[in-house]
Design a protein around this motif. Structure first.
Motif, PDB file in Angstrom:
ATOM      1  N   TYR A 196     -85.601   0.559 -68.896  1.00  0.00           N
ATOM      2  CA  TYR A 196     -86.771  -0.321 -69.002  1.00  0.00           C
ATOM      3  C   TYR A 196     -87.503  -0.092 -70.320  1.00  0.00           C
ATOM      4  N   GLN A 197     -88.120  -1.157 -70.790  1.00  0.00           N
ATOM      5  CA  GLN A 197     -89.155  -1.060 -71.815  1.00  0.00           C
ATOM      6  C   GLN A 197     -90.409  -1.636 -71.186  1.00  0.00           C
ATOM      7  N   GLN A 198     -91.365  -0.779 -70.943  1.00  0.00           N
ATOM      8  CA  GLN A 198     -92.509  -1.130 -70.097  1.00  0.00           C
ATOM      9  C   GLN A 198     -91.980  -1.561 -68.723  1.00  0.00           C
ATOM     10  N   GLU A 199     -92.239  -2.782 -68.274  1.00  0.00           N
ATOM     11  CA  GLU A 199     -91.762  -3.193 -66.949  1.00  0.00           C
ATOM     12  C   GLU A 199     -90.483  -4.009 -67.008  1.00  0.00           C
ATOM     13  N   GLN A 200     -89.980  -4.246 -68.203  1.00  0.00           N
ATOM     14  CA  GLN A 200     -88.848  -5.148 -68.367  1.00  0.00           C
ATOM     15  C   GLN A 200     -87.534  -4.382 -68.450  1.00  0.00           C
ATOM     16  N   VAL A 201     -86.534  -4.836 -67.684  1.00  0.00           N
ATOM     17  CA  VAL A 201     -85.204  -4.245 -67.758  1.00  0.00           C
ATOM     18  C   VAL A 201     -84.544  -4.676 -69.074  1.00  0.00           C
ATOM     19  N   ILE A 202     -84.066  -3.706 -69.837  1.00  0.00           N
ATOM     20  CA  ILE A 202     -83.422  -4.016 -71.123  1.00  0.00           C
ATOM     21  C   ILE A 202     -81.961  -3.566 -71.172  1.00  0.00           C
ATOM     22  N   ALA A 203     -81.507  -2.816 -70.157  1.00  0.00           N
ATOM     23  CA  ALA A 203     -80.098  -2.393 -70.113  1.00  0.00           C
ATOM     24  C   ALA A 203     -79.720  -2.034 -68.683  1.00  0.00           C
ATOM     25  N   LEU A 204     -78.450  -2.286 -68.347  1.00  0.00           N
ATOM     26  CA  LEU A 204     -77.927  -1.948 -67.021  1.00  0.00           C
ATOM     27  C   LEU A 204     -76.546  -1.319 -67.161  1.00  0.00           C
ATOM     28  N   LEU A 205     -76.256  -0.360 -66.269  1.00  0.00           N
ATOM     29  CA  LEU A 205     -74.958   0.305 -66.235  1.00  0.00           C
ATOM     30  C   LEU A 205     -74.496   0.430 -64.784  1.00  0.00           C
ATOM     31  N   PRO A 206     -73.310  -0.092 -64.438  1.00  0.00           N
ATOM     32  CA  PRO A 206     -72.749   0.187 -63.121  1.00  0.00           C
ATOM     33  C   PRO A 206     -72.228   1.622 -63.094  1.00  0.00           C
ATOM     34  N   GLY A 207     -72.675   2.423 -62.140  1.00  0.00           N
ATOM     35  CA  GLY A 207     -72.291   3.828 -62.162  1.00  0.00           C
ATOM     36  C   GLY A 207     -72.071   4.415 -60.783  1.00  0.00           C
ATOM     37  N   TYR A 208     -71.335   5.549 -60.779  1.00  0.00           N
ATOM     38  CA  TYR A 208     -70.964   6.203 -59.521  1.00  0.00           C
ATOM     39  C   TYR A 208     -70.927   7.709 -59.722  1.00  0.00           C
TER      40      TYR A 208
END
Length: 379
Positions: free
Chosen positions: A58-70
């Motif tokens: 996140y940057q402040q409240e905004q999602v800026i990156a996602l990663l599928p992980g396990y």
């Protein structure tokens, strides 16, 4: 880095599907629906050794990156093999598991692994690397890994503490062929004759193949396919496979427009099947099963029918999965795959880095040797 924050998610359903899809749109396998089906069907769970642990930045409240992980408690179903590393740990009285893996379970298809929506991606990469390494130390992981990422992403993340590993797969490229005969014309006479002979065996055995797509695929079709899939795994490895009937049924409910089901029939009875995925450019051959070991049936259903499908539908690429040197003579070209690895233990990291350096050299030589065996006429 203080301008960023992060959060872990133990279920993909905790992340809004529309938000996830706005980040991942390059292959069907990072779609929210695919990852959700794996979780809902119980194919990935703490019990199965694939504990969902997705990462949002996140940057402040905004999602800026996602990663599928396990969080992984073994190395099954990854297709980037590190069993020898785990064995070395064990021999020294150390624990290799758990480790954290960014990737798609049971799916050796390269694609977007870290999706970033930010005007300074290098800063986001640096933050992600910091968070993963800090969390590994805090939770006592042996390290973290990113499997089957794009080359550009592998380059961006490789550093003194993140090792880049190469592999080789075989993929078929559509050079604008008009039909299968046009493809055959691009091969040497000897290879062309060999392929024709294999395909003729299917006709001689009175086997026909039916293609089903989208709305034409129903729940019963998926149940039938699941039976073939499980039976084939059972014969080959003594277990029913990583995926269950519930997973295949969920795919039919949520991703039918991305599915291609092919049934091989003899006297009206379905005797074998493949399940592939598609997008605008590519066919991804993924799963196969049969009740009968018939001459050339695997080659026909898993390779030649896929090539025919790509030519008919003007798809640029047929991705038929991992390994398989037998694909070379059928026109599948070797391509590099990329993965990233961070190992917490300093001495093991140095030893693994040395191994990966030597392995990369071997892979480059292997790829060149494979290219020399391709069946195409000399231009």
């Amino acid at each position: 880095m203080s301008e960023f924050s992060h959060r872990w998610f133990n279920q993909i359903s905790e992340i809004d599907a529309a938000l996830w899809q706005s980040f991942f749109d390059d292959t069907p396998f990072t779609e929210h629906a695919f990852l959700a089906a794996l979780e809902q069907a119980g194919c990935v769970s703490e019990e199965s050794g694939w504990q969902p642990m997705h990462l949002a930045i996140y940057q402040q409240e905004q999602v800026i990156a996602l990663l599928p992980g396990y969080l992984k408690h073994h190395s099954y179903g990854e297709y980037v093999f590190d069993w020898a590393w785990a064995e070395a740990y064990q021999q020294h009285g150390l624990e290799y598991y758990p480790k954290w893996l960014c990737g798609v379970p049971f799916t050796p298809i390269a694609g977007q692994r870290i999706s970033i929506n930010h005007n300074k991606p290098a800063e986001v990469y640096a933050y992600i690397q910091h968070i993963l390494t800090a969390t590994a130390a805090q939770l006592d992981w042996s390290g973290w890994h990113i499997n089957f990422c794009h080359q550009q992403q592998a380059t961006a993340l490789t550093s003194d503490t993140v090792m880049q590993r190469h592999g080789v797969q075989f993929q078929w490229f559509n050079e604008g062929y008009n039909d299968f005969e046009d493809f055959l014309a691009s091969l040497t006479a000897r290879k062309r004759k060999s392929l024709k002979k294999e395909r003729a065996k299917i006709t001689e055995q009175q086997i026909t193949v039916e293609w089903l797509e989208g709305a034409d695929i129903n729940k019963q079709h998926m149940q039938k396919f699941s039976h073939f899939y499980r039976q084939t795994y059972l014969k080959r490895s003594g277990h029913n496979g990583y995926l269950n009937t519930a997973f295949f049924e969920l795919l039919q409910q949520s991703m039918a427009d991305k599915l291609v089901l092919m049934f091989a029939k003899y006297q009206g009875e379905v005797i074998a099947a493949t399940l592939s995925f598609k997008d605008q450019n590519c066919l991804y051959g993924r799963y196969w099963g049969t009740n009968y070991e018939l001459d050339s049936l695997h080659f026909e259903l898993c390779y030649y029918q896929g090539i025919e499908y790509c030519i008919t539908n003007k798809l640029k690429l047929f991705h038929s999965g991992a390994q398989g040197e037998h694909k070379i003579s059928r026109g599948f070209k070797p391509v590099n795959t990329y993965s990233l690895h961070h190992i917490q233990h300093t001495e093991f990291a140095a030893a693994i880095s040395d191994f990966i350096t030597r392995e990369r050299q071997h892979m480059a030589l292997y790829k060149a040797q494979c290219e020399s065996l391709l069946p195409f006429k000399q231009q």
